[in-house]
Design an enzyme around this catalytic site. Structure first.
Site, PDB file in Angstrom:
ATOM      1  N   LYS A   1      -4.159 -49.371 103.678  1.00  0.00           N
ATOM      2  CA  LYS A   1      -5.545 -49.603 103.257  1.00  0.00           C
ATOM      3  C   LYS A   1      -5.664 -50.900 102.455  1.00  0.00           C
ATOM      4  CE  LYS A   1      -7.667 -46.393 100.532  1.00  0.00           C
ATOM      5  NZ  LYS A   1      -8.305 -47.037  99.363  1.00  0.00           N
ATOM      6  N   SER A   2      -4.787 -51.083 101.487  1.00  0.00           N
ATOM      7  CA  SER A   2      -4.860 -52.291 100.642  1.00  0.00           C
ATOM      8  C   SER A   2      -4.697 -53.558 101.483  1.00  0.00           C
ATOM      9  CB  SER A   2      -3.760 -52.253  99.578  1.00  0.00           C
ATOM     10  OG  SER A   2      -3.978 -51.210  98.678  1.00  0.00           O
TER      11      SER A   2
ATOM     12  N   GLY B   1     -13.503 -48.603  95.991  1.00  0.00           N
ATOM     13  CA  GLY B   1     -13.318 -49.418  94.793  1.00  0.00           C
ATOM     14  C   GLY B   1     -12.714 -50.770  95.118  1.00  0.00           C
TER      15      GLY B   1
ATOM     16  N   SER C   1      -4.056 -53.353  86.897  1.00  0.00           N
ATOM     17  CA  SER C   1      -4.871 -52.989  88.057  1.00  0.00           C
ATOM     18  C   SER C   1      -4.858 -54.121  89.069  1.00  0.00           C
ATOM     19  CB  SER C   1      -6.314 -52.716  87.608  1.00  0.00           C
ATOM     20  OG  SER C   1      -7.198 -52.877  88.696  1.00  0.00           O
TER      21      SER C   1
ATOM     22  N   GLN D   1      -6.744 -54.328  91.519  1.00  0.00           N
ATOM     23  CA  GLN D   1      -8.116 -54.686  91.886  1.00  0.00           C
ATOM     24  C   GLN D   1      -8.673 -55.720  90.918  1.00  0.00           C
ATOM     25  OE1 GLN D   1     -10.213 -50.958  92.294  1.00  0.00           O
ATOM     26  NE2 GLN D   1      -9.076 -50.409  94.137  1.00  0.00           N
TER      27      GLN D   1
ATOM     28  N   ASP E   1      -1.611 -43.778  93.256  1.00  0.00           N
ATOM     29  CA  ASP E   1      -2.372 -43.047  94.277  1.00  0.00           C
ATOM     30  C   ASP E   1      -1.617 -41.810  94.782  1.00  0.00           C
ATOM     31  OD1 ASP E   1      -4.394 -44.899  94.083  1.00  0.00           O
ATOM     32  OD2 ASP E   1      -3.705 -46.102  95.775  1.00  0.00           O
TER      33      ASP E   1
ATOM     34  N   LYS F   1     -10.450 -42.754  89.241  1.00  0.00           N
ATOM     35  CA  LYS F   1     -10.294 -42.884  90.697  1.00  0.00           C
ATOM     36  C   LYS F   1     -11.478 -42.219  91.417  1.00  0.00           C
ATOM     37  CE  LYS F   1      -6.575 -45.225  90.350  1.00  0.00           C
ATOM     38  NZ  LYS F   1      -6.590 -46.652  90.704  1.00  0.00           N
TER      39      LYS F   1
ATOM     40  N   ARG G   1      -8.899 -37.656  88.673  1.00  0.00           N
ATOM     41  CA  ARG G   1      -7.758 -37.007  89.330  1.00  0.00           C
ATOM     42  C   ARG G   1      -6.842 -36.240  88.381  1.00  0.00           C
ATOM     43  NH1 ARG G   1      -6.431 -41.527  93.927  1.00  0.00           N
ATOM     44  NH2 ARG G   1      -8.052 -40.853  95.384  1.00  0.00           N
TER      45      ARG G   1
ATOM     46  N   ARG H   1      -7.691 -38.117  98.726  1.00  0.00           N
ATOM     47  CA  ARG H   1      -6.283 -37.802  98.400  1.00  0.00           C
ATOM     48  C   ARG H   1      -6.135 -36.369  97.885  1.00  0.00           C
ATOM     49  NH1 ARG H   1      -4.178 -42.505  99.831  1.00  0.00           N
ATOM     50  NH2 ARG H   1      -5.128 -44.417  99.087  1.00  0.00           N
TER      51      ARG H   1
HETATM   52  C1  S3P Z   1      -5.750 -50.795  95.059  1.00  0.00           C
HETATM   53  C2  S3P Z   1      -5.372 -50.758  93.736  1.00  0.00           C
HETATM   54  C3  S3P Z   1      -5.277 -49.524  92.939  1.00  0.00           C
HETATM   55  C4  S3P Z   1      -5.257 -48.293  93.852  1.00  0.00           C
HETATM   56  C5  S3P Z   1      -6.293 -48.349  94.925  1.00  0.00           C
HETATM   57  C6  S3P Z   1      -6.068 -49.566  95.812  1.00  0.00           C
HETATM   58  C7  S3P Z   1      -5.824 -52.097  95.745  1.00  0.00           C
HETATM   59  O1  S3P Z   1      -6.410 -49.423  92.089  1.00  0.00           O
HETATM   60  O2  S3P Z   1      -5.412 -47.131  93.074  1.00  0.00           O
HETATM   61  O3  S3P Z   1      -6.252 -47.194  95.725  1.00  0.00           O
HETATM   62  O4  S3P Z   1      -5.897 -52.124  96.996  1.00  0.00           O
HETATM   63  O5  S3P Z   1      -5.801 -53.124  95.051  1.00  0.00           O
HETATM   64  P1  S3P Z   1      -6.457 -50.128  90.644  1.00  0.00           P
HETATM   65  O6  S3P Z   1      -6.423 -51.582  90.841  1.00  0.00           O
HETATM   66  O7  S3P Z   1      -7.757 -49.682  90.042  1.00  0.00           O
HETATM   67  O8  S3P Z   1      -5.278 -49.599  89.897  1.00  0.00           O
END
Ligand code: S3P
Length: 428
Positions: free
Chosen positions: A21-22, A93, A166, A168, A314, A341, A345, A387
């Site tokens: 996914k990422s 997110g 993070s 993200q 995750d 999340k 969670r 999840r």
């Molecule tokens: C992700 C980063 C993580 C993860 C999310 C995907 C990403 O979140 O939990 O499912 O693709 O950069 P955080 O950056 O909030 O930790």
């Protein structure tokens, strides 16, 4: 949609888990900023990544999708155009936070929103550094919650100390940094997943990494690339835990991403006594991958906390299921991020495990799971959290009696076909 899970005698077979996914999100976003054609194979056709595609298209970029092959054509960093309507990130997110970085760098007005869950998740963490870079941003609840409106452009580079580990947040700032002259630096308290850094390099950006400090050089000339998305280790983990806790199982998972910033759960499960082997390690487009084999094992409790948490954040719901069937107790701490999340969670995992009859204690930043010899089938709420739904199903495979996973359609967020796969590998 409710899905009934009957206990399995064993789980056996070879499963190609869907694309990461990422990496899928990043391939479309960075492809949209690169000159020429980017071809992505094994793209994850889950709801979250489809939200990213919809948004990139709404910004005027040509994105063609055929099965899990995606082709993006762009003229580089200045290709994006002002969207005619509000951008909808759905439940994702990653879409909202990373796109905020790109929108902050783009000289037009846009508004990005999402579903009920996403509109309650913290966005101040990306808004603050992007405002410091010069973007004009307004958001609900004193600039903390989506919808977020952004008037981007004219950014200046910054040196940002992120208060959270993070990916993200880090990625939002690095992507915005592409649009700012000079070097943008992000330092994290501990290292988070590094797919953005790897992919930016793959597309030709200059990125330097010094421990937890990452620097990107602005205004790069990115060029379109071919990308094969590795299988998603986070999706694989549901099958890995299922293989460990259902007796007599052996599952082979080829071509799974084993980026060390993502494999914390493998380390933990091995330390718990899990029989997991990785064969044929290799690299595709800057990402390590391998073939994973898992066999049922007797597990013992463990302690999970500190710098490993971002490498397994995750996976905590499904690790908690493994812990419920392990001998002794498992302590999970330093995991307060779980409360932000797709659902809270910590609270939802505690509810889930109690439903199955495991002993659980809840703490602000984690939980303690007391393993039991047997769990009993349960009717499980999933709170729209993909999840949690998959964790419930995995527990159901090893439980006594039937389990019902309510609201099971949310698995489409990250693993379309999950329940069909379980059916195929379950020996009844
Ligand atoms: C992700 C980063 C993580 C993860 C999310 C995907 C990403 O979140 O939990 O499912 O693709 O950069 P955080 O950056 O909030 O930790």
């Amino acid at each position: 949609m409710n899905v009934n899970i009957t206990p399995a005698k064993s789980l056996r077979g070879v499963v190609n888990v869907p694309g990461d996914k990422s990496v899928s999100h990043r391939s479309v976003m960075i492809g949209a900023l690169a000159c020429g054609e980017t071809e992505v194979k094994n793209f994850l056709m889950g709801e979250d990544c489809l939200s990213t595609i919809r948004i990139i298209r709404a910004l005027g970029v040509d994105v063609q999708v055929e099965n899990s092959r995606v082709v993006i054509r762009s003229d580089g960093l200045e290709t994006l155009r002002e969207p005619g309507d509000v951008l909808d990130a759905g439940n994702s997110g990653t879409t909202m936070r990373l796109m905020s970085g790109i929108l902050a760098g783009s000289p037009f007005y846009s508004v990005i929103t999402g579903d009920d869950s996403l509109r309650s998740r913290p966005m101040g963490r990306v808004i603050r550094p992007l405002v410091a870079m010069g973007a004009e941003i307004m958001a609900r609840n004193n600039n903390l919650l989506a919808p977020i409106s952004i008037k981007g452009g004219n950014l200046k580079s910054i040196n940002y100390e992120s208060p959270v580990a993070s990916a993200q947040v880090k990625s939002a700032v690095l992507l915005a940094g592409l649009f700012a002259p000079g070097c943008t630096t992000v330092t994290e308290p501990t290292k988070s997943r590094d797919h953005t850094e790897r992919m930016l390099r793959h597309f030709g950006a200059r990125v330097e990494v010094d421990g937890t400090k990452i620097t990107v050089w602005g205004k790069p000339c990115l060029t379109g690339k071919k990308i094969t998305v590795p299988g998603d280790i986070s999706s694989a983990m549901f099958l890995i835990v299922a293989g460990l806790i259902v007796k007599g199982s052996e599952i082979v998972l080829p071509n799974v991403g084993i980026n060390p910033t993502r494999t914390g759960a493998l380390q933990v499960l091995k330390a718990m006594g899990g029989d997991i082997t990785i064969n044929n390690p290799r690299e595709v487009n800057g990402e390590p991958i391998g073939d994973i084999t898992v066999r049922s094992s007797k597990l013992k409790g463990t302690e999970i906390g500190g710098a490993i948490i971002p490498y397994l954040i995750d996976e905590i719901p499904v690790l908690a299921v493994a812990a419920a069937l392990a001998e002794g107790k498992t302590v999970i701490s330093d995991a307060g991020e779980l409360r932000h999340k797709e659902s809270d969670r910590i609270a939802t995992v505690v509810k889930l495990l109690r439903n199955f009859g495991a002993g659980v204690e809840e703490f602000t930043d984690g939980l303690v799971v007391h393993g039991v010899k047997k769990i009993r089938g349960a009717v499980c709420e999933t709170f729209g959290d993909h999840r949690l739904a998959m964790s419930a199903a995995v527990a159901g495979l090893a439980a006594d009696g039937e389990t019902v996973v309510m609201g099971a359609e949310c698995v489409h967020i990250s693993y379309p076909g999950f329940f069909d796969t379980l059916k195929k590998i379950a020996v009844q």
